[in-house]
Design an enzyme around this catalytic site. Structure first.
Site, mmCIF file in Angstrom:
data_model
loop_
_atom_site.group_PDB
_atom_site.id
_atom_site.type_symbol
_atom_site.label_atom_id
_atom_site.label_comp_id
_atom_site.label_asym_id
_atom_site.label_seq_id
_atom_site.Cartn_x
_atom_site.Cartn_y
_atom_site.Cartn_z
ATOM 1 N N GLU A 101 2.116 -8.006 10.758
ATOM 2 C CA GLU A 101 2.849 -8.517 9.587
ATOM 3 C C GLU A 101 2.226 -9.814 9.100
ATOM 4 O O GLU A 101 1.823 -10.664 9.901
ATOM 5 C CB GLU A 101 4.312 -8.746 9.971
ATOM 6 C CG GLU A 101 5.226 -9.130 8.822
ATOM 7 C CD GLU A 101 6.687 -9.180 9.237
ATOM 8 O OE1 GLU A 101 7.431 -9.982 8.658
ATOM 9 O OE2 GLU A 101 7.077 -8.419 10.153
ATOM 10 N N ASP A 103 3.355 -12.842 6.394
ATOM 11 C CA ASP A 103 4.552 -13.294 5.676
ATOM 12 C C ASP A 103 4.310 -14.502 4.784
ATOM 13 O O ASP A 103 3.715 -15.493 5.225
ATOM 14 C CB ASP A 103 5.646 -13.726 6.668
ATOM 15 C CG ASP A 103 6.196 -12.588 7.491
ATOM 16 O OD1 ASP A 103 6.079 -11.441 7.065
ATOM 17 O OD2 ASP A 103 6.745 -12.872 8.567
ATOM 18 N N GLU A 105 7.287 -16.776 3.204
ATOM 19 C CA GLU A 105 8.727 -16.978 3.134
ATOM 20 C C GLU A 105 8.989 -18.292 2.408
ATOM 21 O O GLU A 105 8.497 -19.347 2.830
ATOM 22 C CB GLU A 105 9.351 -17.009 4.534
ATOM 23 C CG GLU A 105 9.299 -15.664 5.240
ATOM 24 C CD GLU A 105 9.905 -15.716 6.631
ATOM 25 O OE1 GLU A 105 10.712 -14.826 6.953
ATOM 26 O OE2 GLU A 105 9.559 -16.650 7.384
#
Length: 290
Positions: A101, A103, A105
């Site tokens: 993953e 990310d 955010e």
């Protein structure tokens, strides 16, 4: 002859301009994505798609296909005003407990405080690789482009084409690298007031709901995987543009940009968190910018 040569030159420039314009133009939302949960909180308004968060639900969307290597980009205008407690995420992820993953955010904050961007990387289900920085602009007033460039050599996180984080492939040092799992592309907005703003001290003020994140210019230039188990199309001997060293490695200018971002806007780096990691993580010992 001079006039003809000038005409040819002008025509070539026009073709290049048109081609560049076509290359940067994004696809329509429905061509690449679909709502993945809380469909009534995912609204398409012409070229702009909006995800809404209220005290009933957040929302999210996902790509229709999965990919192995390439570049994904979205223009996002983040939640305006008091966004404390909210998180808007843009990320790539594979499936399963041992997933990979990448990310972005975006951690909301009280009015007037800077937005914080947290990046994280999971490899084989192991994350805890957070970095945080303050953006050098207000991401709530205009759209800005957030991109992930993924090749066999590295993963690069970019904001308006400025690199903010690089994770190199250091498998020769015994460090796992995400290269053998196809990933989907996702975005979502949700309430995370137990940790998102000042460590959870500032809670979501629902009187300001709905909280809205807006999206446009959806771009995925990546190797599409027909099935998640057959990676040969994208992980074989065939060369793609993102495999070129001039693309998959930072240029001198990009290196300077990354150094500037880290020097002026980085506020947290897991590599220097001795409380969480008394022994410096191995990848941190080998990354020049970490």
């Amino acid at each position: 002859m001079v006039g003809m040569d000038l005409f040819k030159c002008v025509m070539m420039i026009m073709v290049l301009v048109v081609s560049c314009g076509e290359a940067v133009s994004g696809a329509k939302f429905d061509e690449l994505y679909r709502s993945s949960w809380a469909m009534d909180h995912c609204v398409n308004e012409g070229e702009v798609t909006k995800l809404k968060l209220d005290n009933y639900s957040g929302a999210g969307f996902e790509s229709r296909s999965k990919y192995l290597f390439g570049k994904v980009s979205i223009q996002i205008k983040l939640v305006e005003g008091d966004s404390a407690g909210t998180v808007t995420a843009f990320y790539m992820s594979s499936d399963g407990p041992n997933h990979n993953e990448f990310d972005f955010e975006f951690l909301g904050n009280t009015t007037g405080e800077p937005y914080i961007v947290q990046t994280n990387i999971y490899v084989n289900g192991v994350g805890n690789r957070e970095q945080r920085l303050n953006l050098w602009f207000d991401p709530t007033t205009e759209f800005h482009t957030y991109s992930i460039l993924w090749s066999k050599r590295s993963v690069v996180f970019m904001v308006d084409e400025t690199p903010i984080r690089v994770q190199k492939n250091l498998e020769e040092k015994g460090i796992p690298f995400a290269k053998d799992q196809a990933m989907g592309v996702y975005s979502s907005i949700w309430n995370a007031d137990d940790w998102a703003t000042q460590g959870g001290l500032v809670k979501t003020d629902w009187s300001h709901a709905p909280f809205v994140a807006s999206y446009k210019e959806f771009q995925i230039d990546a190797c599409e995987i027909p099935t998640t188990t057959d990676l040969s199309k994208c992980n074989g001997d065939q060369k793609f543009w993102w495999d070129e060293p001039t693309v998959s490695e930072l240029s001198l200018h990009q290196n300077h940009q990354l150094i500037w971002v880290r020097a002026n806007h980085m506020i947290y780096d897991y590599c220097f968190d001795a409380t969480r990691f008394p022994v410096t993580p191995l990848e941190c010992q080998h990354h020049r910018h970490l």
